[in-house]
Design a protein around this motif. Structure first.
Motif, PDB file in Angstrom:
ATOM      1  N   TYR A   1       3.279 -38.212 -53.146  1.00 13.21           N
ATOM      2  CA  TYR A   1       2.187 -37.377 -52.656  1.00 13.21           C
ATOM      3  C   TYR A   1       2.300 -36.038 -53.378  1.00 13.21           C
ATOM      4  O   TYR A   1       3.364 -35.672 -53.869  1.00 13.21           O
ATOM      5  CB  TYR A   1       2.317 -37.124 -51.140  1.00 13.21           C
ATOM      6  N   ARG A   2       1.198 -35.297 -53.375  1.00 14.60           N
ATOM      7  CA  ARG A   2       1.288 -33.946 -53.923  1.00 14.60           C
ATOM      8  C   ARG A   2       0.499 -32.996 -53.045  1.00 14.60           C
ATOM      9  O   ARG A   2      -0.413 -33.391 -52.308  1.00 14.60           O
ATOM     10  CB  ARG A   2       0.783 -33.891 -55.351  1.00 14.60           C
ATOM     11  N   GLN A   3       0.889 -31.730 -53.139  1.00 12.63           N
ATOM     12  CA  GLN A   3       0.187 -30.698 -52.387  1.00 12.63           C
ATOM     13  C   GLN A   3      -0.017 -29.498 -53.293  1.00 12.63           C
ATOM     14  O   GLN A   3       0.948 -28.790 -53.622  1.00 12.63           O
ATOM     15  CB  GLN A   3       0.969 -30.296 -51.139  1.00 12.63           C
ATOM     16  N   ILE A   4      -1.244 -29.290 -53.702  1.00 14.41           N
ATOM     17  CA  ILE A   4      -1.597 -28.074 -54.425  1.00 14.41           C
ATOM     18  C   ILE A   4      -1.566 -26.926 -53.423  1.00 14.41           C
ATOM     19  O   ILE A   4      -1.958 -27.095 -52.268  1.00 14.41           O
ATOM     20  CB  ILE A   4      -2.979 -28.210 -55.088  1.00 14.41           C
ATOM     21  N   LEU A   5      -1.097 -25.778 -53.873  1.00 13.79           N
ATOM     22  CA  LEU A   5      -0.911 -24.641 -52.983  1.00 13.79           C
ATOM     23  C   LEU A   5      -2.160 -24.348 -52.175  1.00 13.79           C
ATOM     24  O   LEU A   5      -3.257 -24.173 -52.730  1.00 13.79           O
ATOM     25  CB  LEU A   5      -0.515 -23.409 -53.806  1.00 13.79           C
ATOM     26  N   GLY A   6      -1.982 -24.345 -50.857  1.00 17.04           N
ATOM     27  CA  GLY A   6      -3.100 -24.017 -49.974  1.00 17.04           C
ATOM     28  C   GLY A   6      -4.025 -25.181 -49.675  1.00 17.04           C
ATOM     29  O   GLY A   6      -5.015 -25.008 -48.962  1.00 17.04           O
ATOM     30  N   GLN A   7      -3.703 -26.363 -50.205  1.00 15.51           N
ATOM     31  CA  GLN A   7      -4.572 -27.515 -49.982  1.00 15.51           C
ATOM     32  C   GLN A   7      -3.825 -28.618 -49.226  1.00 15.51           C
ATOM     33  O   GLN A   7      -2.666 -28.472 -48.875  1.00 15.51           O
ATOM     34  CB  GLN A   7      -5.102 -28.025 -51.323  1.00 15.51           C
ATOM     35  N   LYS A   8      -4.518 -29.710 -48.983  1.00 17.11           N
ATOM     36  CA  LYS A   8      -3.943 -30.822 -48.235  1.00 17.11           C
ATOM     37  C   LYS A   8      -2.881 -31.547 -49.038  1.00 17.11           C
ATOM     38  O   LYS A   8      -2.894 -31.545 -50.262  1.00 17.11           O
ATOM     39  CB  LYS A   8      -5.035 -31.839 -47.900  1.00 17.11           C
ATOM     40  N   VAL A   9      -2.005 -32.201 -48.318  1.00 14.58           N
ATOM     41  CA  VAL A   9      -1.109 -33.165 -48.944  1.00 14.58           C
ATOM     42  C   VAL A   9      -1.952 -34.382 -49.314  1.00 14.58           C
ATOM     43  O   VAL A   9      -2.662 -34.933 -48.465  1.00 14.58           O
ATOM     44  CB  VAL A   9       0.024 -33.573 -47.989  1.00 14.58           C
ATOM     45  N   GLU A  10      -1.871 -34.792 -50.587  1.00 13.44           N
ATOM     46  CA  GLU A  10      -2.725 -35.888 -51.078  1.00 13.44           C
ATOM     47  C   GLU A  10      -1.867 -37.064 -51.540  1.00 13.44           C
ATOM     48  O   GLU A  10      -0.868 -36.866 -52.240  1.00 13.44           O
ATOM     49  CB  GLU A  10      -3.558 -35.421 -52.270  1.00 13.44           C
ATOM     50  N   PHE A  11      -2.291 -38.239 -51.193  1.00 15.93           N
ATOM     51  CA  PHE A  11      -1.630 -39.459 -51.640  1.00 15.93           C
ATOM     52  C   PHE A  11      -1.876 -39.670 -53.129  1.00 15.93           C
ATOM     53  O   PHE A  11      -3.002 -39.498 -53.619  1.00 15.93           O
ATOM     54  CB  PHE A  11      -2.188 -40.634 -50.844  1.00 15.93           C
ATOM     55  N   LEU A  12      -0.827 -40.034 -53.843  1.00 18.23           N
ATOM     56  CA  LEU A  12      -0.978 -40.376 -55.252  1.00 18.23           C
ATOM     57  C   LEU A  12      -0.842 -41.885 -55.464  1.00 18.23           C
ATOM     58  O   LEU A  12      -1.724 -42.524 -56.047  1.00 18.23           O
ATOM     59  CB  LEU A  12       0.093 -39.668 -56.099  1.00 18.23           C
ATOM     60  N   VAL A  13       0.268 -42.464 -54.996  1.00 18.53           N
ATOM     61  CA  VAL A  13       0.553 -43.851 -55.342  1.00 18.53           C
ATOM     62  C   VAL A  13       1.568 -44.425 -54.372  1.00 18.53           C
ATOM     63  O   VAL A  13       2.402 -43.699 -53.822  1.00 18.53           O
ATOM     64  CB  VAL A  13       1.090 -43.918 -56.794  1.00 18.53           C
ATOM     65  N   SER A  14       1.462 -45.721 -54.134  1.00 15.40           N
ATOM     66  CA  SER A  14       2.503 -46.447 -53.414  1.00 15.40           C
ATOM     67  C   SER A  14       3.003 -47.578 -54.316  1.00 15.40           C
ATOM     68  O   SER A  14       2.258 -48.093 -55.166  1.00 15.40           O
ATOM     69  CB  SER A  14       1.997 -46.997 -52.079  1.00 15.40           C
ATOM     70  N   PHE A  15       4.251 -47.958 -54.103  1.00 18.27           N
ATOM     71  CA  PHE A  15       4.944 -48.850 -55.047  1.00 18.27           C
ATOM     72  C   PHE A  15       5.818 -49.803 -54.252  1.00 18.27           C
ATOM     73  O   PHE A  15       6.572 -49.375 -53.358  1.00 18.27           O
ATOM     74  CB  PHE A  15       5.803 -47.965 -55.957  1.00 18.27           C
ATOM     75  N   TYR A  16       5.679 -51.078 -54.561  1.00 21.66           N
ATOM     76  CA  TYR A  16       6.469 -52.088 -53.856  1.00 21.66           C
ATOM     77  C   TYR A  16       6.750 -53.242 -54.796  1.00 21.66           C
ATOM     78  O   TYR A  16       5.861 -53.667 -55.548  1.00 21.66           O
ATOM     79  CB  TYR A  16       5.716 -52.587 -52.612  1.00 21.66           C
ATOM     80  N   ASN A  17       7.951 -53.745 -54.756  1.00 20.39           N
ATOM     81  CA  ASN A  17       8.313 -54.919 -55.548  1.00 20.39           C
ATOM     82  C   ASN A  17       8.005 -54.703 -57.030  1.00 20.39           C
ATOM     83  O   ASN A  17       7.465 -55.588 -57.706  1.00 20.39           O
ATOM     84  CB  ASN A  17       7.563 -56.151 -55.012  1.00 20.39           C
ATOM     85  N   ASN A  18       8.333 -53.517 -57.490  1.00 18.04           N
ATOM     86  CA  ASN A  18       8.149 -53.143 -58.903  1.00 18.04           C
ATOM     87  C   ASN A  18       6.703 -53.128 -59.367  1.00 18.04           C
ATOM     88  O   ASN A  18       6.423 -53.260 -60.568  1.00 18.04           O
ATOM     89  CB  ASN A  18       8.971 -54.049 -59.817  1.00 18.04           C
ATOM     90  N   GLU A  19       5.803 -52.970 -58.410  1.00 14.93           N
ATOM     91  CA  GLU A  19       4.390 -52.883 -58.782  1.00 14.93           C
ATOM     92  C   GLU A  19       3.719 -51.784 -57.974  1.00 14.93           C
ATOM     93  O   GLU A  19       4.132 -51.492 -56.846  1.00 14.93           O
ATOM     94  CB  GLU A  19       3.668 -54.202 -58.457  1.00 14.93           C
ATOM     95  N   ILE A  20       2.674 -51.220 -58.534  1.00 13.20           N
ATOM     96  CA  ILE A  20       1.859 -50.282 -57.772  1.00 13.20           C
ATOM     97  C   ILE A  20       1.058 -51.060 -56.740  1.00 13.20           C
ATOM     98  O   ILE A  20       0.369 -52.024 -57.064  1.00 13.20           O
ATOM     99  CB  ILE A  20       0.921 -49.495 -58.714  1.00 13.20           C
ATOM    100  N   SER A  21       1.193 -50.662 -55.463  1.00 10.12           N
ATOM    101  CA  SER A  21       0.431 -51.287 -54.377  1.00 10.12           C
ATOM    102  C   SER A  21      -0.958 -50.668 -54.268  1.00 10.12           C
ATOM    103  O   SER A  21      -1.945 -51.361 -54.039  1.00 10.12           O
ATOM    104  CB  SER A  21       1.150 -51.107 -53.043  1.00 10.12           C
ATOM    105  N   GLU A  22      -0.986 -49.366 -54.394  1.00 12.69           N
ATOM    106  CA  GLU A  22      -2.251 -48.642 -54.278  1.00 12.69           C
ATOM    107  C   GLU A  22      -2.110 -47.321 -55.009  1.00 12.69           C
ATOM    108  O   GLU A  22      -1.030 -46.748 -55.067  1.00 12.69           O
ATOM    109  CB  GLU A  22      -2.593 -48.393 -52.808  1.00 12.69           C
ATOM    110  N   LYS A  23      -3.195 -46.856 -55.575  1.00  8.90           N
ATOM    111  CA  LYS A  23      -3.193 -45.538 -56.212  1.00  8.90           C
ATOM    112  C   LYS A  23      -4.498 -44.840 -55.911  1.00  8.90           C
ATOM    113  O   LYS A  23      -5.522 -45.472 -55.671  1.00  8.90           O
ATOM    114  CB  LYS A  23      -2.975 -45.656 -57.713  1.00  8.90           C
ATOM    115  N   SER A  24      -4.435 -43.516 -55.919  1.00  6.78           N
ATOM    116  CA  SER A  24      -5.625 -42.733 -55.644  1.00  6.78           C
ATOM    117  C   SER A  24      -6.344 -42.429 -56.960  1.00  6.78           C
ATOM    118  O   SER A  24      -5.825 -42.679 -58.054  1.00  6.78           O
ATOM    119  CB  SER A  24      -5.249 -41.437 -54.939  1.00  6.78           C
ATOM    120  N   GLU A  25      -7.509 -41.836 -56.808  1.00  5.98           N
ATOM    121  CA  GLU A  25      -8.293 -41.487 -58.012  1.00  5.98           C
ATOM    122  C   GLU A  25      -7.611 -40.382 -58.806  1.00  5.98           C
ATOM    123  O   GLU A  25      -7.884 -40.199 -59.985  1.00  5.98           O
ATOM    124  CB  GLU A  25      -9.716 -41.068 -57.611  1.00  5.98           C
ATOM    125  N   ILE A  26      -6.698 -39.660 -58.158  1.00  3.75           N
ATOM    126  CA  ILE A  26      -5.947 -38.632 -58.881  1.00  3.75           C
ATOM    127  C   ILE A  26      -5.004 -39.277 -59.893  1.00  3.75           C
ATOM    128  O   ILE A  26      -4.735 -38.740 -60.954  1.00  3.75           O
ATOM    129  CB  ILE A  26      -5.114 -37.790 -57.887  1.00  3.75           C
TER     130      ILE A  26
END
Lengths: 118, 116
Positions: A35-60
């Protein structure tokens, strides 16, 4: 008590440079997240990873980003060519499962890496 | 897409008093989970309390309880007998039941200060 750790705590880089942020998840966990949080903004999901693969990723999470579990303990986030807008706090998290109820899917967060792009 | 909104950027409470932090969310899903996370200064975010949307009973964890209003899409956190150690940033978060990957959607956060 097991913890998620992240290194470095603060990374300063020049625009266009590659950076690798490192995380050591809790040892028996199977799901990993950034996840990432730009200063003053929301915590945003970037990516999830399972079994050596990306499970889900955001548009970021575009082609400039990649994740890897290079060995049995580390989980890394690479930004190939950093931009000014990549400056943020990056949080790694891990969970035993992706879903399933209390304790099983609770995400444990690391302390974050503050990335500053100049 | 789901969204989470925390309209109180900052809150303050006197030690030993009670404070309520607000959170609203928007979703078209019927099954989901809601969470409150606490982030003390320069420390990890930790889970405070969770609520499953299918449960009508409000979750409680010691001094922490929630008021979950599903129809109103509201999920507030009540902290009773506030302690100095409760001072932190509090994040409300949503997770879909249908998302097996575990993605959390966060609100903007509320910074809670506790006055002695």
């Amino acid at each position: 008590e097991p913890e998620v750790t992240q290194t470095p705590s603060h990374q300063v880089t020049q625009m266009g440079q590659e950076v690798i942020l490192r995380c050591v998840p809790i040892s028996n966990h199977l799901y990993f997240y950034w996840y990432r949080q730009i200063l003053g903004q929301k915590v945003e999901f970037l990516v999830s990873f399972y079994n050596n693969e990306i499970s889900e990723k955001s548009e970021i999470f575009d082609d400039q980003f990649s994740v890897e579990r290079p060995d049995g303990s580390n989980f890394t986030l690479k930004i190939r060519s950093t931009k000014l807008e990549d400056s943020a706090m990056y949080f790694c998290a891990s969970s035993l499962q992706g879903s399933g109820g209390p304790l099983l899917d609770e995400q444990f967060f690391g302390p974050g890496t503050r990335l500053t792009v100049l | 897409a789901q969204t989470v909104t925390q309209s109180q950027p900052e809150m303050s409470v006197q030690e030993a008093e009670t404070v309520t932090l607000s959170c609203t969310y928007d979703t078209s899903e019927s099954d989901y989970y809601l969470f409150w996370y606490k982030q003390p200064p320069s420390r990890q975010m930790i889970l405070v309390i969770r609520q499953e949307a299918y449960k009508q009973q409000n979750a409680t964890e010691n001094r922490f309880s929630v008021n979950f209003q599903k129809a109103a899409k509201s999920f507030s956190l009540k902290i009773s007998d506030s302690q100095l150690g409760d001072a932190a940033m509090y994040f409300c978060a949503y997770r879909s039941e249908y998302n097996q990957g575990g993605k959390l959607i966060f609100g903007q956060g509320t910074e809670l200060s506790v006055k002695p």
